[in-house]
Design a protein around this motif. Structure first.
Motif, PDB file in Angstrom:
ATOM      1  N   ASP A 543       0.829  -1.209   0.000  1.00  0.00           N
ATOM      2  CA  ASP A 543       0.000   0.000   0.000  1.00  0.00           C
ATOM      3  C   ASP A 543       0.862   1.257   0.000  1.00  0.00           C
ATOM      4  N   LEU A 544       1.966   1.250   0.756  1.00  0.00           N
ATOM      5  CA  LEU A 544       2.876   2.397   0.745  1.00  0.00           C
ATOM      6  C   LEU A 544       3.429   2.652  -0.660  1.00  0.00           C
ATOM      7  N   ALA A 545       3.739   1.569  -1.358  1.00  0.00           N
ATOM      8  CA  ALA A 545       4.335   1.710  -2.687  1.00  0.00           C
ATOM      9  C   ALA A 545       3.320   2.151  -3.729  1.00  0.00           C
ATOM     10  N   ARG A 546       2.060   1.750  -3.593  1.00  0.00           N
ATOM     11  CA  ARG A 546       1.087   1.978  -4.659  1.00  0.00           C
ATOM     12  C   ARG A 546       0.162   3.152  -4.394  1.00  0.00           C
ATOM     13  N   SER A 547       0.110   3.648  -3.172  1.00  0.00           N
ATOM     14  CA  SER A 547      -0.832   4.712  -2.835  1.00  0.00           C
ATOM     15  C   SER A 547      -0.588   5.957  -3.668  1.00  0.00           C
ATOM     16  N   LEU A 595      10.957   3.436   2.591  1.00  0.00           N
ATOM     17  CA  LEU A 595      10.061   3.719   1.475  1.00  0.00           C
ATOM     18  C   LEU A 595       9.195   4.933   1.789  1.00  0.00           C
ATOM     19  N   LEU A 596       8.755   5.042   3.037  1.00  0.00           N
ATOM     20  CA  LEU A 596       7.954   6.190   3.429  1.00  0.00           C
ATOM     21  C   LEU A 596       8.757   7.488   3.299  1.00  0.00           C
ATOM     22  N   THR A 597      10.035   7.452   3.622  1.00  0.00           N
ATOM     23  CA  THR A 597      10.889   8.635   3.439  1.00  0.00           C
ATOM     24  C   THR A 597      10.967   9.018   1.963  1.00  0.00           C
ATOM     25  N   LEU A 598      11.113   8.026   1.094  1.00  0.00           N
ATOM     26  CA  LEU A 598      11.137   8.311  -0.348  1.00  0.00           C
ATOM     27  C   LEU A 598       9.827   8.941  -0.813  1.00  0.00           C
ATOM     28  N   ARG A 599       8.707   8.433  -0.281  1.00  0.00           N
ATOM     29  CA  ARG A 599       7.419   8.997  -0.670  1.00  0.00           C
ATOM     30  C   ARG A 599       7.287  10.454  -0.212  1.00  0.00           C
ATOM     31  N   GLN A 600       7.849  10.761   0.956  1.00  0.00           N
ATOM     32  CA  GLN A 600       7.710  12.121   1.491  1.00  0.00           C
ATOM     33  C   GLN A 600       8.547  13.143   0.719  1.00  0.00           C
ATOM     34  N   ILE A 613      12.340   6.940  -8.460  1.00  0.00           N
ATOM     35  CA  ILE A 613      11.596   6.523  -7.264  1.00  0.00           C
ATOM     36  C   ILE A 613      10.335   5.765  -7.657  1.00  0.00           C
ATOM     37  N   LEU A 614       9.671   6.212  -8.720  1.00  0.00           N
ATOM     38  CA  LEU A 614       8.456   5.534  -9.164  1.00  0.00           C
ATOM     39  C   LEU A 614       8.755   4.104  -9.606  1.00  0.00           C
ATOM     40  N   ARG A 615       9.838   3.916 -10.369  1.00  0.00           N
ATOM     41  CA  ARG A 615      10.201   2.549 -10.779  1.00  0.00           C
ATOM     42  C   ARG A 615      10.545   1.691  -9.568  1.00  0.00           C
ATOM     43  N   LEU A 616      11.217   2.298  -8.585  1.00  0.00           N
ATOM     44  CA  LEU A 616      11.554   1.551  -7.378  1.00  0.00           C
ATOM     45  C   LEU A 616      10.303   1.150  -6.615  1.00  0.00           C
ATOM     46  N   ARG A 617       9.351   2.059  -6.546  1.00  0.00           N
ATOM     47  CA  ARG A 617       8.079   1.732  -5.889  1.00  0.00           C
ATOM     48  C   ARG A 617       7.385   0.557  -6.567  1.00  0.00           C
ATOM     49  N   GLU A 618       7.366   0.559  -7.880  1.00  0.00           N
ATOM     50  CA  GLU A 618       6.723  -0.543  -8.611  1.00  0.00           C
ATOM     51  C   GLU A 618       7.437  -1.855  -8.348  1.00  0.00           C
ATOM     52  N   ARG A 619       8.785  -1.804  -8.295  1.00  0.00           N
ATOM     53  CA  ARG A 619       9.539  -3.020  -8.023  1.00  0.00           C
ATOM     54  C   ARG A 619       9.284  -3.530  -6.606  1.00  0.00           C
ATOM     55  N   ALA A 655      18.519  17.473  -2.968  1.00  0.00           N
ATOM     56  CA  ALA A 655      18.023  16.850  -1.727  1.00  0.00           C
ATOM     57  C   ALA A 655      18.596  15.450  -1.558  1.00  0.00           C
ATOM     58  N   HIS A 656      19.866  15.273  -2.027  1.00  0.00           N
ATOM     59  CA  HIS A 656      20.394  13.908  -2.048  1.00  0.00           C
ATOM     60  C   HIS A 656      20.679  13.356  -0.660  1.00  0.00           C
ATOM     61  N   GLY A 657      20.752  14.187   0.375  1.00  0.00           N
ATOM     62  CA  GLY A 657      21.058  13.693   1.718  1.00  0.00           C
ATOM     63  C   GLY A 657      20.022  12.697   2.210  1.00  0.00           C
ATOM     64  N   ARG A 658      18.772  13.135   2.316  1.00  0.00           N
ATOM     65  CA  ARG A 658      17.698  12.232   2.769  1.00  0.00           C
ATOM     66  C   ARG A 658      17.454  11.130   1.756  1.00  0.00           C
ATOM     67  N   LEU A 659      17.606  11.452   0.464  1.00  0.00           N
ATOM     68  CA  LEU A 659      17.387  10.450  -0.580  1.00  0.00           C
ATOM     69  C   LEU A 659      18.384   9.311  -0.447  1.00  0.00           C
ATOM     70  N   LEU A 660      19.652   9.653  -0.272  1.00  0.00           N
ATOM     71  CA  LEU A 660      20.677   8.618  -0.131  1.00  0.00           C
ATOM     72  C   LEU A 660      20.506   7.835   1.167  1.00  0.00           C
ATOM     73  N   GLU A 661      20.129   8.506   2.245  1.00  0.00           N
ATOM     74  CA  GLU A 661      19.913   7.797   3.512  1.00  0.00           C
ATOM     75  C   GLU A 661      18.807   6.766   3.361  1.00  0.00           C
ATOM     76  N   ALA A 662      17.723   7.142   2.669  1.00  0.00           N
ATOM     77  CA  ALA A 662      16.616   6.205   2.497  1.00  0.00           C
ATOM     78  C   ALA A 662      17.038   5.018   1.638  1.00  0.00           C
ATOM     79  N   LEU A 663      17.780   5.271   0.565  1.00  0.00           N
ATOM     80  CA  LEU A 663      18.220   4.185  -0.313  1.00  0.00           C
ATOM     81  C   LEU A 663      19.221   3.274   0.393  1.00  0.00           C
ATOM     82  N   VAL A 664      20.146   3.859   1.152  1.00  0.00           N
ATOM     83  CA  VAL A 664      21.113   3.036   1.885  1.00  0.00           C
ATOM     84  C   VAL A 664      20.402   2.217   2.971  1.00  0.00           C
TER      85      VAL A 664
END
Length: 683
Positions: A543-547, A595-600, A613-619, A655-664
């Motif tokens: 649901d987090l990924a598809r909402s 994933l929630l951080t990526l959505r935000q 991010i959209l492709r990652l959500r689908e995966r 905004a790569h700081g939070r983005l990279l933290e979420a991916l790592v």
């Protein structure tokens, strides 16, 4: 062996029983033994807040159940088949609501269902008696409630708030020790995976506090203290406990990623030491130094945020991991300080600071509800009562109504408690023991004792030991329940031998049918709960990924931690007391949070990164759908996350700081799942 508290419990129950019987017999009530049964049930557990809240729920449940049965009898009293069906439906509905409510407030539904069952099933053949019987039962139950609340308030009241505050102090002490151990995973000597196992087991133990707070939050506002805690303050404590468990889970993941095979940044050790010292210096309970400690925490937050800002995530993945750990430590320090202030408000009665008061008003508990599990728990009761009704209809058995009643009573105390059926012979032995005491009382004692004070003294010879038995074993509770249920179903002032035998035969037949249906519908509750909870968390991630909308962080967080708190005790039962097999709950939680951080931040990045991010959500959605289908394969998801971490567009994003933290963080959770350490692999 009985303790002093057990003796106090038994003495209070006897005094309340004597008071209820004195009033009941002097006022010539129809059957004062219902009041006595109420005394023993409401008195468990023995704390004053629990007694008062339970008494309130019992009162409204009794009034509601009795009133509903009077209305249904008025509508369907001339159609016995319809009335029986509707009564069974009401009982099943009330029991279902009781099963889905995991707080002590479910006693409202329990008492409503029991009252509807006793009133309706006892008078099926004489529906014209329902009004008199229901009103008499309401009065007698109310008498028992007044008796036990009066006796508890006057003699040896036992407040709950000090025990609750002490329990929370112990929890904070364990949490502080846990943080020190978890941060120690970054040290070079952290080579032993057994130590990591110990850290994870500690996290599981800390998560169990959520269930304890759910129970106390209903009862503590009724406590017998000068300033009873407010419900919203308790909701705030629950909220902060949930936040801290999420912080601790994150700390464990990030700290473990920086263990011996990583090269730490030179300033990170200083930050870890500062957090360790601050936690170790936390004052006990409502110490006057709490404000000073919170002020030190605010300064520490500034220090941690400064250290985090000084780290450039473009320097490499290790630096990103250090930033992630510092982010979790900032959240931990803030939530720890807020919990300290909330607990001080509970213990001292002081008002919350304005910021926390606003948080408390919004801190509504979010709990996981398993409707299917509740329906499966109610199924044996419906089957038992249906079978007994058909037996009664086809045999025209004069005691069929009584068998139907005890078929219901036998189930209502046992559903959802899989361990209760270990010995059906023992269960029947307790029923026969209870009936033996009833026979002894009715035919050997009652006819020979004509003076009421002497009767009360004689009853005390049995009630005091029974009270002790109730505190020491389930058998004691069943004996007490059946003794006063048998007495309540018969004439309180004159014994009828034939009626007594009919009641005994009906109770045994009804109980045997109930046991058979409980066995027939039995299943492994713990294993079922574990599988359902794991699937629920995975559906949440889908649901987090598809909402379409950005999901609410607090709702996901509170629901996920609530499920973790339910999962750990169930998993311990599945493993029969051994190490808990890790069914990926913590890793799934880590995936969901990141994933929630990526959505935000999705709306704040460039279109190209948004498409990544959209492709990652689908995966992620595809991967977790395969997990729900029991065909897990995370290789494609791991490869995509690793590729995104190396993508130049991601590294160049402002905004790569939070983005990279979420991916790592997502990479770490997937890496952990791919290579489970020894002892946590699923057989």
């Amino acid at each position: 062996m009985p303790t002093l508290r057990d003796l106090v419990f038994s003495a209070k129950a006897y005094l309340a029983t004597a008071l209820a019987l004195i009033v009941g017999f002097s006022q010539n009530l129809q059957n004062p033994y219902w009041a006595v049964l109420t005394v023993y049930i409401v008195l468990t557990p023995p704390e004053s807040g629990a007694i008062r809240s339970k008494a309130l729920f019992r009162f409204f449940g009794t009034i509601g159940g009795g009133t509903l049965m009077m209305a249904l009898t008025g509508l369907f009293g001339d159609q016995l088949g319809v009335l029986v069906t509707v009564t069974i439906g009401v009982i099943a509905g009330a029991t279902f609501l009781r099963q889905i409510d995991r707080t002590p407030a479910n006693y409202l539904w329990f008492s409503g269902g029991v009252t509807a069952g006793v009133v309706g099933l006892t008078n099926l053949m004489q529906p014209t008696n329902v009004f008199d019987y229901a009103t008499a039962r309401m009065g007698e139950i109310s008498l028992g409630i007044l008796a036990i609340t009066a006796i508890d308030s006057l003699f040896w009241p036992r407040p709950m708030t000090p025990d609750f505050v002490a329990t929370m102090a112990d929890w904070r002490e364990q949490a502080g020790a846990w943080v020190v151990d978890a941060l120690g995973l970054t040290a070079t000597q952290s080579l032993d995976e057994q130590r990591r196992q110990k850290v994870r087991q500690g996290l599981r133990d800390l998560a169990k506090a959520v269930g304890a707070i759910d129970a106390k939050a209903v009862q503590l506002p009724f406590d017998i203290v000068a300033m009873a805690p407010r419900g919203r303050t308790l909701n705030l404590v629950r909220r902060q406990i949930v936040e801290l468990i999420a912080d601790l889970a994150g700390i464990e993941i990030w700290a473990r990623a920086l263990r011996h095979d990583r090269t730490l940044h030179t300033d990170l050790g200083r930050s870890l030491d500062a957090v360790t010292v601050w936690v170790a210096d936390a004052p006990d309970r409502s110490d006057p130094a709490t404000d000073t400690h919170v002020a030190r925490g605010d300064a520490l937050i500034d220090e941690l945020e400064t250290a985090r800002s000084a780290l450039d995530p473009a320097l490499g993945r290790v630096v990103v991991m250090e930033r992630g750990l510092l982010s979790r430590l900032v959240a931990f320090v803030r939530d720890w300080s807020d919990l300290s202030l909330a607990l001080r408000a509970i213990e001292t009665g002081r008002r919350l600071p304005p910021r926390l008061d606003r948080m408390a008003r919004r801190a509504k508990p979010v709990r996981s509800v398993d409707y299917l599990g509740a329906a499966l728990d109610v199924a044996p009761m419906v089957l038992s009562m249906t079978f007994t009704t058909l037996l009664w209809y086809f045999t025209a058995w004069s005691s069929g109504g009584g068998a139907l009643l005890f078929s219901f009573v036998g189930c209502v105390f046992l559903i959802g408690q899989g361990q209760i059926l270990r010995s059906s012979a023992g269960l029947l032995a307790w029923v026969l023991t209870a009936f033996g005491f009833v026979f002894l009382y009715q035919y050997a004692i009652l006819p020979r004792v004509t003076d009421f004070p002497v009767l009360i003294a004689v009853l005390g010879c049995a009630m005091l030991p029974f009270g002790l038995m109730m505190t020491m074993s389930m058998a004691g509770m069943l004996i007490c329940v059946y003794i006063f249920a048998f007495l309540g179903l018969q004439n309180a002032y004159a014994a009828d031998f034939n009626q007594s035998l009919q009641t005994l035969s009906a109770s045994l037949v009804g109980l045997l049918i109930a046991i058979a249906c409980l066995y027939l519908c039995g299943y492994d509750h713990a294993r079922f709960a574990v599988r359902r909870l794991v699937r629920a968390v995975r559906r949440d991630i889908i649901d987090l990924a598809r909402s379409r909308r950005v999901p609410d962080r607090e709702r996901f967080l509170f629901l996920a931690i609530d499920r973790l708190a339910l999962y750990f005790p169930a998993a311990e039962q599945v493993s029969a007391g051994g190490p808990i097999a890790r069914l990926r709950m913590i890793d799934d939680f880590g995936i969901g949070i990141n994933l929630l951080t990526l959505r935000q931040i999705e709306g704040d990045v460039s279109p190209h990164v948004r498409s990544i991010i959209l492709r990652l959500r689908e995966r992620i959605a595809t991967s977790y759908r395969s997990k729900l289908a029991e065909t897990p394969d995370d290789s494609a998801l791991r490869a995509m996350v690793d590729a995104d971490l190396e993508d130049p567009a991601v590294l160049a994003e402002p905004a790569h700081g939070r983005l990279l933290e979420a991916l790592v963080g997502m990479h770490l959770a997937l890496e952990d799942e791919h290579a489970p350490p020894p002892g946590e692999a699923i057989p």
